[in-house]
Motif scaffolding. Structure first.
Motif, PDB file in Angstrom:
ATOM      1  N   VAL A  31       5.237   3.207 -10.596  1.00  0.00           N
ATOM      2  CA  VAL A  31       6.377   2.384 -11.287  1.00  0.00           C
ATOM      3  C   VAL A  31       5.880   1.452 -12.625  1.00  0.00           C
ATOM      4  O   VAL A  31       6.334   1.244 -13.545  1.00  0.00           O
ATOM      5  CB  VAL A  31       7.116   1.412 -10.240  1.00  0.00           C
ATOM      6  CG1 VAL A  31       7.769   0.374 -10.756  1.00  0.00           C
ATOM      7  CG2 VAL A  31       7.636   2.100  -9.123  1.00  0.00           C
ATOM      8  N   ALA A  32       4.662   1.296 -12.342  1.00  0.00           N
ATOM      9  CA  ALA A  32       4.060   0.819 -13.521  1.00  0.00           C
ATOM     10  C   ALA A  32       3.822   1.695 -14.824  1.00  0.00           C
ATOM     11  O   ALA A  32       3.880   1.206 -16.086  1.00  0.00           O
ATOM     12  CB  ALA A  32       2.506   0.011 -13.309  1.00  0.00           C
ATOM     13  N   ASP A  67       0.859  -1.181  -0.028  1.00  0.00           N
ATOM     14  CA  ASP A  67      -0.028   0.143   0.029  1.00  0.00           C
ATOM     15  C   ASP A  67       0.839   1.391   0.043  1.00  0.00           C
ATOM     16  O   ASP A  67       0.387   2.350   0.109  1.00  0.00           O
ATOM     17  CB  ASP A  67      -0.935  -0.125   1.231  1.00  0.00           C
ATOM     18  CG  ASP A  67      -1.791  -1.190   1.101  1.00  0.00           C
ATOM     19  OD1 ASP A  67      -2.260  -1.399   0.041  1.00  0.00           O
ATOM     20  OD2 ASP A  67      -2.226  -1.546   2.085  1.00  0.00           O
ATOM     21  N   ALA A  68       2.240   0.981  -0.174  1.00  0.00           N
ATOM     22  CA  ALA A  68       3.119   2.306  -0.296  1.00  0.00           C
ATOM     23  C   ALA A  68       2.520   3.566  -1.297  1.00  0.00           C
ATOM     24  O   ALA A  68       2.218   2.852  -2.439  1.00  0.00           O
ATOM     25  CB  ALA A  68       4.412   1.928  -0.206  1.00  0.00           C
ATOM     26  N   THR A  69       2.850   4.519  -0.918  1.00  0.00           N
ATOM     27  CA  THR A  69       2.555   5.758  -2.078  1.00  0.00           C
ATOM     28  C   THR A  69       3.773   6.618  -2.043  1.00  0.00           C
ATOM     29  O   THR A  69       4.716   6.377  -1.552  1.00  0.00           O
ATOM     30  CB  THR A  69       1.255   6.418  -1.332  1.00  0.00           C
ATOM     31  OG1 THR A  69       1.792   7.198  -0.629  1.00  0.00           O
ATOM     32  CG2 THR A  69       0.137   5.809  -0.932  1.00  0.00           C
ATOM     33  N   LEU A  70       3.728   7.482  -2.940  1.00  0.00           N
ATOM     34  CA  LEU A  70       4.994   8.430  -3.387  1.00  0.00           C
ATOM     35  C   LEU A  70       5.196   9.208  -1.804  1.00  0.00           C
ATOM     36  O   LEU A  70       6.494   9.796  -1.567  1.00  0.00           O
ATOM     37  CB  LEU A  70       4.481   9.469  -4.074  1.00  0.00           C
ATOM     38  CG  LEU A  70       4.285   8.874  -5.495  1.00  0.00           C
ATOM     39  CD1 LEU A  70       3.858  10.176  -6.592  1.00  0.00           C
ATOM     40  CD2 LEU A  70       5.599   8.340  -6.242  1.00  0.00           C
ATOM     41  N   THR A 116       0.252  18.941  -6.040  1.00  0.00           N
ATOM     42  CA  THR A 116       1.452  19.006  -4.813  1.00  0.00           C
ATOM     43  C   THR A 116       1.229  17.650  -3.844  1.00  0.00           C
ATOM     44  O   THR A 116      -0.208  17.276  -3.771  1.00  0.00           O
ATOM     45  CB  THR A 116       1.232  20.054  -3.953  1.00  0.00           C
ATOM     46  OG1 THR A 116      -0.013  20.331  -3.558  1.00  0.00           O
ATOM     47  CG2 THR A 116       1.927  21.270  -5.051  1.00  0.00           C
ATOM     48  N   HIS A 117       1.773  17.165  -3.305  1.00  0.00           N
ATOM     49  CA  HIS A 117       1.760  16.080  -2.323  1.00  0.00           C
ATOM     50  C   HIS A 117       0.815  14.972  -2.777  1.00  0.00           C
ATOM     51  O   HIS A 117      -0.041  14.647  -2.192  1.00  0.00           O
ATOM     52  CB  HIS A 117       1.295  16.607  -0.922  1.00  0.00           C
ATOM     53  CG  HIS A 117       2.243  17.719  -0.629  1.00  0.00           C
ATOM     54  ND1 HIS A 117       3.443  17.656  -0.140  1.00  0.00           N
ATOM     55  CD2 HIS A 117       1.790  19.037  -0.341  1.00  0.00           C
ATOM     56  CE1 HIS A 117       3.918  18.863   0.299  1.00  0.00           C
ATOM     57  NE2 HIS A 117       2.888  19.683   0.109  1.00  0.00           N
ATOM     58  N   PRO A 118       1.109  14.253  -3.953  1.00  0.00           N
ATOM     59  CA  PRO A 118       0.298  13.148  -4.447  1.00  0.00           C
ATOM     60  C   PRO A 118       0.398  11.974  -3.401  1.00  0.00           C
ATOM     61  O   PRO A 118       1.436  11.590  -3.350  1.00  0.00           O
ATOM     62  CB  PRO A 118       0.863  13.181  -5.847  1.00  0.00           C
ATOM     63  CG  PRO A 118       2.421  13.283  -5.872  1.00  0.00           C
ATOM     64  CD  PRO A 118       2.527  14.719  -4.869  1.00  0.00           C
ATOM     65  N   CYS A 119      -0.671  11.481  -3.602  1.00  0.00           N
ATOM     66  CA  CYS A 119      -0.725  10.003  -2.848  1.00  0.00           C
ATOM     67  C   CYS A 119      -0.767   9.083  -3.866  1.00  0.00           C
ATOM     68  O   CYS A 119      -1.318   7.836  -3.258  1.00  0.00           O
ATOM     69  CB  CYS A 119      -1.936  10.274  -1.687  1.00  0.00           C
ATOM     70  SG  CYS A 119      -1.473  11.312  -0.320  1.00  0.00           S
ATOM     71  N   ILE A 120      -0.126   8.984  -4.908  1.00  0.00           N
ATOM     72  CA  ILE A 120      -0.324   7.979  -5.831  1.00  0.00           C
ATOM     73  C   ILE A 120       0.468   6.750  -5.286  1.00  0.00           C
ATOM     74  O   ILE A 120       1.550   6.974  -4.864  1.00  0.00           O
ATOM     75  CB  ILE A 120       0.288   8.529  -7.165  1.00  0.00           C
ATOM     76  CG1 ILE A 120      -0.214   9.734  -7.831  1.00  0.00           C
ATOM     77  CG2 ILE A 120       0.374   7.478  -8.263  1.00  0.00           C
ATOM     78  CD1 ILE A 120      -1.692   9.388  -7.996  1.00  0.00           C
ATOM     79  N   PRO A 121      -0.315   5.571  -5.561  1.00  0.00           N
ATOM     80  CA  PRO A 121       0.547   4.285  -5.027  1.00  0.00           C
ATOM     81  C   PRO A 121       2.013   4.152  -5.825  1.00  0.00           C
ATOM     82  O   PRO A 121       1.921   4.601  -6.816  1.00  0.00           O
ATOM     83  CB  PRO A 121      -0.508   3.275  -5.531  1.00  0.00           C
ATOM     84  CG  PRO A 121      -1.805   3.837  -5.352  1.00  0.00           C
ATOM     85  CD  PRO A 121      -1.682   5.055  -5.936  1.00  0.00           C
TER      86      PRO A 121
END
Length: 391
Positions: free
Chosen positions: A194-195, A143-146, A184-189
């Motif tokens: 990486v995909a 579940d890690a994000t940026l 700003t501060h994106p919570c993208i996985p």
């Protein structure tokens, strides 16, 4: 005379002078590392490079890590686990093997690309990119994000924006395309970032992202594409399409650039396909190979002319060309066998994994001790990290 020299430097620059988020007009002291694309082949080659950088005490000294495609897999794992590396008083990570090497080697034993293509094509409500994201989430990133990346060093995961034709960057502070704007501060996985970075065409591309236009802000006030659908329906492909070395995101910022290149070359084809689809695919590969070679020549030329400090090492390098008597023994024919491994996200056996890591380790060592040893006192290695496998 000075003005003429600056103009020549600009002509020799392998990238356009784009905004990198730096308030500085010129490169400042600091070390940036570029990890190229190249599927699992590059992913493991970079593990070896990082291993050597860590032993030399340089991993902790990095200010920025820019990655593309297969390099982004390695960078993503490194960044996600940075706080767990347990650096000692010499700046050497005690937990490097457990936190970086082992999870990446586990992934290298799993084929991602073919199952993703099959399921994406046969399941109506699934996309190929969705399957790749699911594999990365299950086997590496969870579940890690940026936002789980460290503040220092900064990590930049690069993709290519198919709509704007420019670089798309995933970082902890922002997600940006200089023509579209920033989030700003994106919570993208991390699995999504990486995909997108490793969505190499034609099979794993494109990756599509949907956003609310309202979340976008400007950085320069000059974004000409800050409107829908550029801000709402993003179409991305492999970062290597734009810049397979990951240079663009670091070139303007730091005065010392290290480049680890696990990219493939272009094999000769005595009887190329004649049908339009495969012929077009071959032509696209030729164009991409020439662009990549041009970037390599220009970055090395910049080192030779002392416009930048740093070092370049590649999976297709001949270690003898570094003219380092104490370099680890790496027969060129053996290393070229590794360089010719196909660019896929497909299972590699244990011995091949170890050979790729050994080769990245050895050629990185030769480049460091040849070109930046005086500044950073890089020690001589005891031998390969996997002695029985060699290269």
């Amino acid at each position: 005379m000075r003005k003429k020299k600056i103009e020549i430097q600009k002509l020799m620059s392998p990238v356009r002078d784009l905004d990198t988020g730096s308030p500085h007009k010129k490169p400042v002291p600091g070390i940036a590392l570029c990890l190229s694309g190249g599927g699992y082949r590059a992913m493991l080659f970079h593990v070896g490079s990082l291993w050597r950088l860590n032993e030399a005490g340089l991993l902790k000294k990095l200010d920025r890590i820019s990655s593309v495609s297969g390099g982004s897999i390695t960078a993503g794992v490194l960044g996600m686990n940075w706080s767990k590396l347990d650096f000692d008083e010499k700046g050497v990570a005690r937990e490097f093997v457990a936190q970086v090497v082992e999870p990446i080697r586990t992934l290298a034993g799993i084929t991602i690309d073919f199952p993703s293509v099959v399921k994406g094509l046969t399941t109506p409500d699934k996309k190929i990119s969705d399957e790749v994201v699911a594999f990365y989430a299950k086997h590496l990133f969870g579940d890690a994000t940026l936002q789980d990346l460290p503040d220092n060093p900064s990590f930049i995961i690069n993709a290519t924006n198919v709509q704007s034709g420019d670089l798309w960057r995933f970082t902890k502070p922002r997600m940006t395309d200089y023509r579209v704007g920033q989030v700003t501060h994106p919570c993208i996985p991390l699995s999504v970032a990486v995909a997108a970075s490793s969505a190499f065409p034609p099979f794993l591309s494109p990756m599509t992202l949907e956003f609310d236009h309202a979340i976008w802000t400007s950085r320069t006030g000059k974004e000409d594409l800050k409107c829908s659908p550029f801000t709402t329906n993003i179409v991305l492909t492999d970062g290597g399409v734009y810049d397979n070395l990951g240079l663009e995101a670091v070139w303007k910022l730091h005065d010392t650039i290290l480049v680890s290149d696990g990219g493939a070359g272009l094999d000769a084809e005595p009887e190329p396909w004649q049908d339009w689809a495969m012929h077009f695919y071959r032509i696209v590969n030729i164009i991409g190979n020439q662009v990549s070679d041009l970037r390599k020549r220009q970055v090395v030329g910049s080192f030779v002319n002392k416009w930048r400090k740093g070092a370049y090492w590649g999976i297709r390098s001949n270690i003898n060309h570094y003219k380092l008597k104490s370099a680890l023994k790496c027969p060129f024919e053996k290393t070229m066998d590794l360089a010719n491994i196909s660019t896929r996200l497909a299972t590699l056996d244990s011995v091949t994994q170890e050979r790729l890591i050994n080769w990245g380790y050895a050629v990185c060592d030769a480049a460091l001790r040849k070109h930046i040893d005086k500044a950073h006192h890089v020690p001589r290695p005891d031998g390969f990290v996997y002695p029985n496998a060699k290269v």
